[in-house]
Design a protein around this motif. Structure first.
Motif, PDB file in Angstrom:
ATOM      1  N   THR A  63      -5.948  55.011 106.987  1.00 20.77           N
ATOM      2  CA  THR A  63      -4.333  54.637 107.318  1.00 20.77           C
ATOM      3  C   THR A  63      -3.511  54.944 106.458  1.00 20.77           C
ATOM      4  OG1 THR A  63      -4.639  52.444 106.892  1.00 20.77           O
ATOM      5  CG2 THR A  63      -4.652  52.905 109.229  1.00 20.77           C
ATOM      6  N   PRO A  64      -3.691  56.179 105.437  1.00 14.12           N
ATOM      7  CA  PRO A  64      -2.921  56.399 104.416  1.00 14.12           C
ATOM      8  C   PRO A  64      -1.130  56.381 104.892  1.00 14.12           C
ATOM      9  CG  PRO A  64      -4.022  58.304 105.126  1.00 14.12           C
ATOM     10  CD  PRO A  64      -4.410  57.376 105.988  1.00 14.12           C
ATOM     11  N   LYS A  65      -0.327  56.434 103.993  1.00 11.88           N
ATOM     12  CA  LYS A  65       0.858  56.589 104.124  1.00 11.88           C
ATOM     13  C   LYS A  65       1.530  57.791 103.728  1.00 11.88           C
ATOM     14  CE  LYS A  65       0.942  52.478 105.743  1.00 11.88           C
ATOM     15  NZ  LYS A  65      -0.564  52.427 105.358  1.00 11.88           N
ATOM     16  N   SER A  87      -0.533  44.929  96.111  1.00 11.15           N
ATOM     17  CA  SER A  87      -1.725  44.183  96.070  1.00 11.15           C
ATOM     18  C   SER A  87      -2.781  44.551  97.481  1.00 11.15           C
ATOM     19  CB  SER A  87      -1.424  42.788  96.133  1.00 11.15           C
ATOM     20  OG  SER A  87      -0.374  42.402  97.296  1.00 11.15           O
ATOM     21  N   PHE A  88      -2.409  45.663  98.216  1.00  9.98           N
ATOM     22  CA  PHE A  88      -3.324  46.129  99.172  1.00  9.98           C
ATOM     23  C   PHE A  88      -3.281  47.549  99.265  1.00  9.98           C
ATOM     24  CE2 PHE A  88      -1.640  42.124 100.808  1.00  9.98           C
ATOM     25  CZ  PHE A  88      -2.664  41.430 101.002  1.00  9.98           C
ATOM     26  N   SER A  91      -5.426  53.706  99.679  1.00  9.47           N
ATOM     27  CA  SER A  91      -5.843  54.777  99.142  1.00  9.47           C
ATOM     28  C   SER A  91      -5.121  55.147  97.936  1.00  9.47           C
ATOM     29  CB  SER A  91      -5.577  56.330 100.198  1.00  9.47           C
ATOM     30  OG  SER A  91      -4.554  56.137 100.499  1.00  9.47           O
ATOM     31  N   LEU A 110      -9.747  45.429  97.188  1.00  7.84           N
ATOM     32  CA  LEU A 110     -11.028  44.566  97.252  1.00  7.84           C
ATOM     33  C   LEU A 110     -11.851  45.561  97.417  1.00  7.84           C
ATOM     34  CD1 LEU A 110     -11.224  41.639  98.056  1.00  7.84           C
ATOM     35  CD2 LEU A 110     -11.101  42.362 100.244  1.00  7.84           C
ATOM     36  N   GLY A 111     -11.626  46.757  98.076  1.00  9.11           N
ATOM     37  CA  GLY A 111     -12.465  47.594  98.734  1.00  9.11           C
ATOM     38  C   GLY A 111     -13.287  48.412  97.674  1.00  9.11           C
TER      39      GLY A 111
END
Ligand SMILES: C[S@@+](CC[C@H](N)C(=O)[O-])C[C@H]1O[C@@H](n2cnc3c(N)ncnc32)[C@H](O)[C@@H]1O
Length: 291
Positions: A63-65, A87-88, A91, A110-111
């Motif tokens: 889900t890139p913007k 903070s999320f 990509s 986190l990933g």
């Protein structure tokens, strides 16, 4: 009405497209409402996926913007030099766009795609090798840099009775290093003196142990430290009254908890400033204005 018969389209007096749609016409709200940004082409996820393919052709982020969308938001909400937090990070679109627009940024992720997507992407932006997104619109040529920190696991965890204990993931070296940082000591474990894990000055040392120390052990430590040096001892527990002039004894969970901050309205963040690259002469933002 538009072709689907649901929406009224038109133009205002200045010729700007507009449409009128009543809530009742939305039925079950199955159609996402569109905004004026839709007409101004801020991009969509498909554009963003094409952008993302350039950084990682094997594993496109779900889900890139679009960079243009982030640029619009950043333009409206911030000034050059401001600090932007995502903070999320996903990509890393926020950071890439912020960087190209002369803003400072913090991203948290986190990933694993921190390593597979964000870092390679930011490196390309910095090296001037990212030709996609808003690069041309803001005349981005490369520059700047970033620092990357991997967060350690939480130092304390609650046991089954709800007591704070040292996290089992910490071995003794990790624990000593973490506590040196918390207490403001330089971590520098001595090969020959077991109680010297770090120092704050030439004569002030720190000793970290998960042992329970008896009064006799503390007495022996005090003798070894001697009158010209001082020692902070952080241990799991101790026996007796450790009233020695040259050593201070504290229990680890309690001491760590005393360093934590809870229940504030304002957690002011101390962020060291990176040296800022001045904008290139004539560098323009994506709307054609000089930064
Ligand atoms: C929808 S994506 C973000 C998209 C991104 N902000 C952008 O503009 O393209 C959400 C991301 O948040 C990450 N995430 C979820 N929980 C998190 C947490 N507690 N701390 C850090 N990152 C987290 C996920 O791994 C995922 O990559």
């Amino acid at each position: 009405m538009d072709k689907s018969g649901e929406i009224w389209w038109g133009k205002d007096k200045k010729g700007m497209p507009r449409r009128k749609m009543y809530l009742a016409d939305q039925g079950e709200l199955t159609k996402a409402p569109q905004t004026i940004w839709f007409f101004q082409d801020v991009g969509h996820t498909q554009d963003a996926k094409k952008e993302a393919l350039k950084f990682n052709s094997e594993d496109v982020f779900a889900t890139p913007k679009p960079e243009k969308l982030m640029a619009r938001i950043i333009k409206i909400a911030t000034n050059p030099g401001d600090l932007i937090l995502d903070s999320f990070a996903g990509s890393g679109t926020t950071g890439a766009v912020a960087h190209k627009m002369g803003r400072r940024w913090i991203m948290v992720e986190l990933g694993e795609h921190c390593h597979t997507h964000i870092i390679p992407r930011m490196q390309k932006v910095i090296d001037g090798e990212d030709e996609g997104g808003i690069t041309k619109a803001v005349n981005w040529k490369g520059g700047g840099g970033f620092r990357y920190f991997k967060l350690a696991p939480s130092l304390l965890e609650e046991d089954k009775w709800g007591n704070w204990v040292i996290n089992k993931q910490y071995n003794s070296a990790m624990l000593a290093e973490a506590l040196c940082k918390l207490e403001g000591f330089t971590y520098a474990p001595s090969d020959s003196v077991y109680w010297q894990h770090g120092h704050s000055t030439e004569r002030d040392f720190i000793y970290v142990t998960t042992q329970m120390l008896s009064f006799e052990q503390l007495q022996k430590l005090s003798d070894e430290v001697g009158p010209d040096r001082s020692l902070l001892v952080l241990c799991s527990a101790f026996r007796g009254n450790p009233d020695f002039p040259n050593i201070t004894v504290k229990k680890i969970p309690k001491q760590v908890l005393s360093r934590c901050e809870w229940g504030h309205d304002d957690y002011s963040l101390q962020v060291e400033n990176l040296t800022k690259a001045p904008p290139e002469p004539g560098q323009q933002d994506m709307f054609g204005q000089e930064e």
